[in-house]
Design a protein around this motif. Structure first.
Motif, PDB file in Angstrom:
ATOM      1  N   TYR A 170      13.099  15.613  -6.911  1.00  0.00           N
ATOM      2  CA  TYR A 170      14.237  15.343  -7.796  1.00  0.00           C
ATOM      3  C   TYR A 170      13.790  15.238  -9.256  1.00  0.00           C
ATOM      4  CZ  TYR A 170      17.969  12.845 -10.178  1.00  0.00           C
ATOM      5  OH  TYR A 170      18.926  12.466 -11.093  1.00  0.00           O
ATOM      6  N   LEU A 171      12.739  14.456  -9.496  1.00  0.00           N
ATOM      7  CA  LEU A 171      12.278  14.248 -10.870  1.00  0.00           C
ATOM      8  C   LEU A 171      11.806  15.551 -11.508  1.00  0.00           C
ATOM      9  CD1 LEU A 171      10.320  10.884 -10.476  1.00  0.00           C
ATOM     10  CD2 LEU A 171      12.553  11.218 -11.540  1.00  0.00           C
ATOM     11  N   MET A 172      11.048  16.345 -10.774  1.00  0.00           N
ATOM     12  CA  MET A 172      10.504  17.565 -11.351  1.00  0.00           C
ATOM     13  C   MET A 172      11.563  18.660 -11.458  1.00  0.00           C
ATOM     14  SD  MET A 172       7.854  16.286 -12.173  1.00  0.00           S
ATOM     15  CE  MET A 172       7.436  17.686 -13.196  1.00  0.00           C
ATOM     16  N   ASN A 173      12.537  18.643 -10.584  1.00  0.00           N
ATOM     17  CA  ASN A 173      13.644  19.590 -10.722  1.00  0.00           C
ATOM     18  C   ASN A 173      14.429  19.298 -11.996  1.00  0.00           C
ATOM     19  OD1 ASN A 173      15.130  21.833  -9.426  1.00  0.00           O
ATOM     20  ND2 ASN A 173      16.816  20.374  -9.400  1.00  0.00           N
ATOM     21  N   VAL A 199       0.841  -1.203   0.000  1.00  0.00           N
ATOM     22  CA  VAL A 199       0.000   0.000   0.000  1.00  0.00           C
ATOM     23  C   VAL A 199       0.874   1.252   0.000  1.00  0.00           C
ATOM     24  CG1 VAL A 199      -1.625   1.354   1.364  1.00  0.00           C
ATOM     25  CG2 VAL A 199      -1.993  -1.078   1.051  1.00  0.00           C
ATOM     26  N   VAL A 200       1.933   1.238   0.805  1.00  0.00           N
ATOM     27  CA  VAL A 200       2.867   2.369   0.816  1.00  0.00           C
ATOM     28  C   VAL A 200       3.458   2.567  -0.577  1.00  0.00           C
ATOM     29  CG1 VAL A 200       5.073   3.207   1.705  1.00  0.00           C
ATOM     30  CG2 VAL A 200       3.410   2.174   3.264  1.00  0.00           C
ATOM     31  N   PHE A 201       3.825   1.479  -1.224  1.00  0.00           N
ATOM     32  CA  PHE A 201       4.384   1.545  -2.582  1.00  0.00           C
ATOM     33  C   PHE A 201       3.376   2.171  -3.548  1.00  0.00           C
ATOM     34  CE2 PHE A 201       4.463  -0.595  -6.751  1.00  0.00           C
ATOM     35  CZ  PHE A 201       5.691  -0.166  -7.217  1.00  0.00           C
ATOM     36  N   GLN A 202       2.137   1.669  -3.507  1.00  0.00           N
ATOM     37  CA  GLN A 202       1.115   2.191  -4.415  1.00  0.00           C
ATOM     38  C   GLN A 202       0.908   3.692  -4.228  1.00  0.00           C
ATOM     39  OE1 GLN A 202      -2.122  -0.528  -3.310  1.00  0.00           O
ATOM     40  NE2 GLN A 202      -2.230  -1.155  -5.451  1.00  0.00           N
ATOM     41  N   PHE A 203       0.742   4.095  -2.982  1.00  0.00           N
ATOM     42  CA  PHE A 203       0.447   5.510  -2.738  1.00  0.00           C
ATOM     43  C   PHE A 203       1.677   6.392  -2.951  1.00  0.00           C
ATOM     44  CE2 PHE A 203      -3.660   4.345  -1.291  1.00  0.00           C
ATOM     45  CZ  PHE A 203      -4.412   5.503  -1.399  1.00  0.00           C
ATOM     46  N   SER A 204       2.859   5.858  -2.769  1.00  0.00           N
ATOM     47  CA  SER A 204       4.069   6.638  -3.082  1.00  0.00           C
ATOM     48  C   SER A 204       4.080   7.014  -4.556  1.00  0.00           C
ATOM     49  CB  SER A 204       5.327   5.838  -2.729  1.00  0.00           C
ATOM     50  OG  SER A 204       5.428   5.616  -1.342  1.00  0.00           O
ATOM     51  N   ILE A 205       3.783   6.037  -5.409  1.00  0.00           N
ATOM     52  CA  ILE A 205       3.747   6.301  -6.855  1.00  0.00           C
ATOM     53  C   ILE A 205       2.643   7.305  -7.170  1.00  0.00           C
ATOM     54  CG2 ILE A 205       3.438   5.277  -9.131  1.00  0.00           C
ATOM     55  CD1 ILE A 205       6.048   4.532  -7.554  1.00  0.00           C
ATOM     56  N   SER A 206       1.475   7.115  -6.578  1.00  0.00           N
ATOM     57  CA  SER A 206       0.356   8.030  -6.844  1.00  0.00           C
ATOM     58  C   SER A 206       0.693   9.453  -6.422  1.00  0.00           C
ATOM     59  CB  SER A 206      -0.896   7.545  -6.112  1.00  0.00           C
ATOM     60  OG  SER A 206      -1.277   6.269  -6.564  1.00  0.00           O
ATOM     61  N   ILE A 207       1.316   9.597  -5.261  1.00  0.00           N
ATOM     62  CA  ILE A 207       1.656  10.931  -4.760  1.00  0.00           C
ATOM     63  C   ILE A 207       2.717  11.583  -5.636  1.00  0.00           C
ATOM     64  CG2 ILE A 207       2.659  12.188  -2.805  1.00  0.00           C
ATOM     65  CD1 ILE A 207       1.357   9.934  -1.033  1.00  0.00           C
ATOM     66  N   ILE A 208       3.698  10.797  -6.086  1.00  0.00           N
ATOM     67  CA  ILE A 208       4.714  11.334  -7.011  1.00  0.00           C
ATOM     68  C   ILE A 208       4.042  11.889  -8.258  1.00  0.00           C
ATOM     69  CG2 ILE A 208       6.604  10.694  -8.567  1.00  0.00           C
ATOM     70  CD1 ILE A 208       7.538   8.729  -6.375  1.00  0.00           C
ATOM     71  N   LEU A 209       3.095  11.132  -8.805  1.00  0.00           N
ATOM     72  CA  LEU A 209       2.400  11.578 -10.015  1.00  0.00           C
ATOM     73  C   LEU A 209       1.523  12.801  -9.732  1.00  0.00           C
ATOM     74  CD1 LEU A 209       1.422   8.150 -11.623  1.00  0.00           C
ATOM     75  CD2 LEU A 209       3.159   9.749 -12.408  1.00  0.00           C
ATOM     76  N   ILE A 210       0.899  12.846  -8.552  1.00  0.00           N
ATOM     77  CA  ILE A 210       0.095  14.023  -8.202  1.00  0.00           C
ATOM     78  C   ILE A 210       0.978  15.270  -8.136  1.00  0.00           C
ATOM     79  CG2 ILE A 210      -1.192  15.129  -6.323  1.00  0.00           C
ATOM     80  CD1 ILE A 210      -2.334  12.359  -5.642  1.00  0.00           C
ATOM     81  N   ILE A 211       2.115  15.164  -7.451  1.00  0.00           N
ATOM     82  CA  ILE A 211       3.016  16.314  -7.315  1.00  0.00           C
ATOM     83  C   ILE A 211       3.575  16.715  -8.681  1.00  0.00           C
ATOM     84  CG2 ILE A 211       5.192  17.112  -6.323  1.00  0.00           C
ATOM     85  CD1 ILE A 211       4.586  15.302  -3.896  1.00  0.00           C
ATOM     86  N   ALA A 212       3.935  15.704  -9.500  1.00  0.00           N
ATOM     87  CA  ALA A 212       4.448  16.001 -10.842  1.00  0.00           C
ATOM     88  C   ALA A 212       3.411  16.769 -11.651  1.00  0.00           C
ATOM     89  CB  ALA A 212       4.828  14.703 -11.560  1.00  0.00           C
TER      90      ALA A 212
END
Length: 792
Positions: free
Chosen positions: A738-741, A429-442
């Protein structure tokens, strides 16, 4: 082995649990379909120019213009570079390509014409390097005469209404061309595109007839015109840096040692993702999309694991009974694995159907012409890996977990509590939401950057401004046109300039001299021919001096921008200082504040404006809410003068927006992928909440009997999961930063990544999680406690 009985049993279980089956199939279908669509996009991006035979030997020459401040990289190079390349032993062949970007082709017999066609002028060696097959005619026939032409099928139909066009005559610029063949349309993953092809010898003849470029009378001599895309086919294992060095030295020798320009030979098939200046932003985007596709597959598999685990109590008695009557662990494993395979097969079939249905809309969003075909071997390689990985992740663990129950506890309807399994589920679940949050922030960062671009002060006013390209006769009569337009109540003012697209003006030169210039110093300066109305029309700020007057004295005056004054080391006051531009001596009349005439991904460079040379772009400022009347007035004047070009106009707002289409598409795609990832992750969280409610059903019943309210039960079930989401936020934020920078680094003018974006992303994730958990927890909290306590 998976037998018929296993299939029947699995199918019966799936039919009896329609909701569970539908949720599982939906999650896997969405993740598979999305991953396939992304893979198609990635495959296309990585395949550019690889359809040519020996594509690994084809290199493109770029010019690196060294200045005291920076290095400017140009795609085009002077004509003699190809001549120099032919003398290098490692070069097997060299060819040049030049373009006319907006040609009008006419069939004189029917007077039918088609406009906006891209014509490529090509050297004789073009077809020996590139693979563009002829559908009719031959290369040798085409090269026999400089006024032969090859048409693509689309162009042939547009002009003649038929593809049988060999031997017919088409007119371009009032000159007749004989159609000697039909050439296949360049594929959409080609960096070389065209609607028609003409021998470069025609371009060369027109160049010489027009007097050449100063003392250079042929394109093979002209060292100052960077107009040719030049390609080399080099021997295998040859050193492309060494070839670039030899071209640089040869060019410098031709310029009598007075050149700081360096040339590079870069693999053509790499340039779509890694530009000649080393910028890898396009490659990074492809890598990010590849990772996103893999993560979506993983999220879909994780979602299935969690849903299967959540149903373990429901199936515990059935597992225990089958063990008691002699079912082996292998038999049980195959039984449950069969169920997973059936679900996956259905999901895969639906995903393939969905992709076929979604490709047209996806192409509209991505700006591509992707085709999904099961005969595409590359797609099958990706799809095969996706099937294998997802099957492994989505079947083995649930099957092992369900078949490992202790018999006595299974018959009681209980599963064996396993802290390792619980930690794994929570980790997923942590893995799933980590990816989702990364995409939301991106998504939030991309949206903020695009808003920053739209709202940034460009240094000029683009509102209610449109441009029209005038032909020679109209330009010669511009004073009369301007006088007529001044009488229109819809038009505020007009100007005539050589800047055809102010959002992306690229006409530049190094032919600038000034007092005190070091002989080894060079500068690339953007040049623009303007009239006295241009600067006030666009409301460009004048820092010092004055604007052009429209008098004869303007011919020996220049207006420069701040960046030019700084780069050549001028000190205020600037007015009256001398410059020599294209061998014309003059003085600085004024200095304007820097304004953006290129993409915001590039820093504002030096610019010089003068009144010489051809000006064919009419800028018109319409009065508020009267744009259509202004356009009609300009069209009426346009049609008074003979021209082969139809009337066209372009608003500056549109020119600006067109420059960022790719970034807007990226933002939209991230919105979609974020939504999909969140959707699948929410399903996974719903599964774990269901699982938690099942294993604590009696605890909930007891708490309700003792007086616990609904909100208390919801808090009991949600607190651990909210903690998991908070952990995901902590993991996701630095990765997203990091990714968005990295993405923002491709913009010279960029927004800042502030903490509010991470706060918003985190709040969105927590809110979605709490709503999902709350709905399921409320269902458990409202259940009758008598039912949950009945079997005690």
């Amino acid at each position: 082995m998976m037998n018929t009985e296993n299939i029947k049993t699995a199918w019966r279980r799936l039919k009896n649990n329609k909701f569970y089956t539908a949720v599982n199939v939906l999650g896997l279908t969405v993740s598979l379909a999305t991953a396939i669509l992304i893979i198609l996009w990635v495959q296309d991006e990585r395949s550019f120019d690889q359809f040519h035979h020996d594509h690994e030997q084809i290199y493109k020459v770029s010019a690196h213009m060294q200045t005291s401040e920076s290095t400017a990289v140009w795609d085009g190079v002077p004509g003699p570079i190809a001549i120099l390349a032919k003398d290098i032993p490692a070069v097997e062949s060299a060819t040049r390509v030049a373009y006319n970007w907006s040609a009008i082709l006419v069939d004189n017999a029917t007077k039918n014409q088609t406009e906006g066609k891209k014509i490529a002028y090509v050297d004789d060696s073009f077809f020996s390097i590139f693979h563009f097959p002829l559908l009719q005619g031959s290369v040798s026939t085409f090269l026999q005469n400089k006024q032969n032409i090859l048409l693509t099928p689309e162009t042939a139909i547009a002009v003649f209404g038929d593809e049988n066009v060999v031997g017919k005559t088409v007119y371009w610029q009032e000159a007749p061309f004989t159609v000697t063949g039909l050439i296949d349309q360049a594929p959409q993953n080609s960096s070389i595109t065209f609607d028609a092809i003409v021998p470069l010898s025609y371009y060369a003849a027109k160049f010489t007839e027009g007097g050449g470029n100063m003392h250079w009378k042929t394109i093979d001599e002209d060292l100052g015109n960077y107009a040719f895309n030049t390609y080399l086919k080099i021997q295998t294992n040859s050193s492309s840096p060494e070839i670039g060095t030899q071209l640089s030295n040869g060019y410098k020798k031709l310029r009598n040692g007075e050149s700081s320009t360096l040339f590079s030979a870069d693999l053509m098939s790499d340039l779509h993702l890694i530009s000649a200046d080393g910028n890898k932003s396009a490659l990074r985007l492809v890598q990010v999309f590849t990772i996103v596709s893999l993560l979506l597959l993983a999220i879909g598999a994780v979602n299935y694991i969690n849903l299967s685990t959540a149903r373990s109590l429901e199936r515990a008695k059935a597992v225990g009974i089958r063990k008691v009557i002699g079912a082996s662990r292998t038999h049980l494993f195959l039984s449950f694995a069969t169920e997973t395979i059936i679900i996956f097969a259905i999901a895969l079939l639906l995903a393939i159907v969905s992709v076929w249905a979604l490709v047209p809309g996806y192409n509209a969003i991505a700006g591509k012409s992707l085709v999904f075909s099961l005969s595409n071997t590359t797609v099958w390689v990706y799809l095969g890996v996706a099937i294998l990985v997802t099957l492994l992740l989505a079947s083995i663990y649930p099957a092992l977990q369900l078949t490992s129950f202790h018999v006595l506890k299974s018959l009681k309807g209980q599963s064996t509590k396993n802290s390792t399994s619980a930690m794994l589920r929570k980790g997923l679940v942590v893995f799933q939401f980590s990816i989702s949050i990364i995409l939301i922030i991106a998504t939030l960062v991309i949206k903020q950057q695009l808003s920053y671009i739209r709202d940034k002060n460009l240094g000029y006013d683009k509102e209610q401004l449109f441009t029209v390209n005038l032909d020679w006769d109209a330009v010669q009569s511009y004073d009369a046109i301007r006088a007529e337009l001044a009488n229109s109540p819809a038009i505020e003012n007009t100007a005539l300039t050589g800047i055809y697209n102010i959002a992306n003006h690229g006409e530049a030169t190094g032919d600038l001299e000034w007092p005190g210039k070091d002989k080894n110093q060079s500068i690339i300066v953007t040049q623009a021919s303007i009239d006295k109305n241009f600067i006030p029309l666009l409301n460009i700020e004048m820092l010092e001096g004055s604007n052009f007057t429209g008098l004869q004295s303007d011919s020996s005056s220049f207006i420069i921008n701040e960046a030019l004054a700084q780069q050549i080391g001028l000190k205020s006051p600037y007015v009256g200082q001398k410059l020599t531009f294209h061998d014309m001596e003059g003085t600085i009349l004024g200095v304007v504040k820097d304004f953006h005439y290129k993409s915001l991904k590039e820093k504002i460079g030096p610019m010089i404006m003068w009144t010489h040379w051809y000006r064919g772009a009419l800028y018109v400022k319409a009065k508020p809410n009267m744009a259509q009347q202004a356009i009609a007035a300009v069209e009426a004047q346009y049609k008074k003068y003979p021209t082969e070009f139809p009337f066209k106009y372009s608003f500056l707002d549109s020119q600006f927006d067109d420059l960022y289409k790719s970034d807007n598409r990226t933002g939209l795609l991230f919105n979609i992928f974020s939504g999909i990832a969140i959707f699948i992750s929410v399903l996974g969280l719903f599964a774990l909440t269901t699982y938690e409610a099942q294993i604590r059903i009696k605890e909930i019943g007891i708490r309700k009997v003792l007086g616990a309210d609904v909100l208390g039960i919801i808090h009991l079930l949600s607190k651990d999961f909210i903690l998991l989401v908070l952990i995901a936020i902590v993991i996701a934020c630095p990765v997203a930063w990091y990714l968005m920078n990295e993405w923002l680094s491709s913009f010279s003018y960029r927004t800042s990544i502030n903490i509010s974006l991470f706060v918003i992303g985190g709040i969105m994730a927590v809110a979605l999680a709490y709503i999902t958990i709350g709905l399921r927890a409320m269902q458990a909290a409202l259940a009758n406690p008598v039912k949950s306590l009945r079997d005690e």
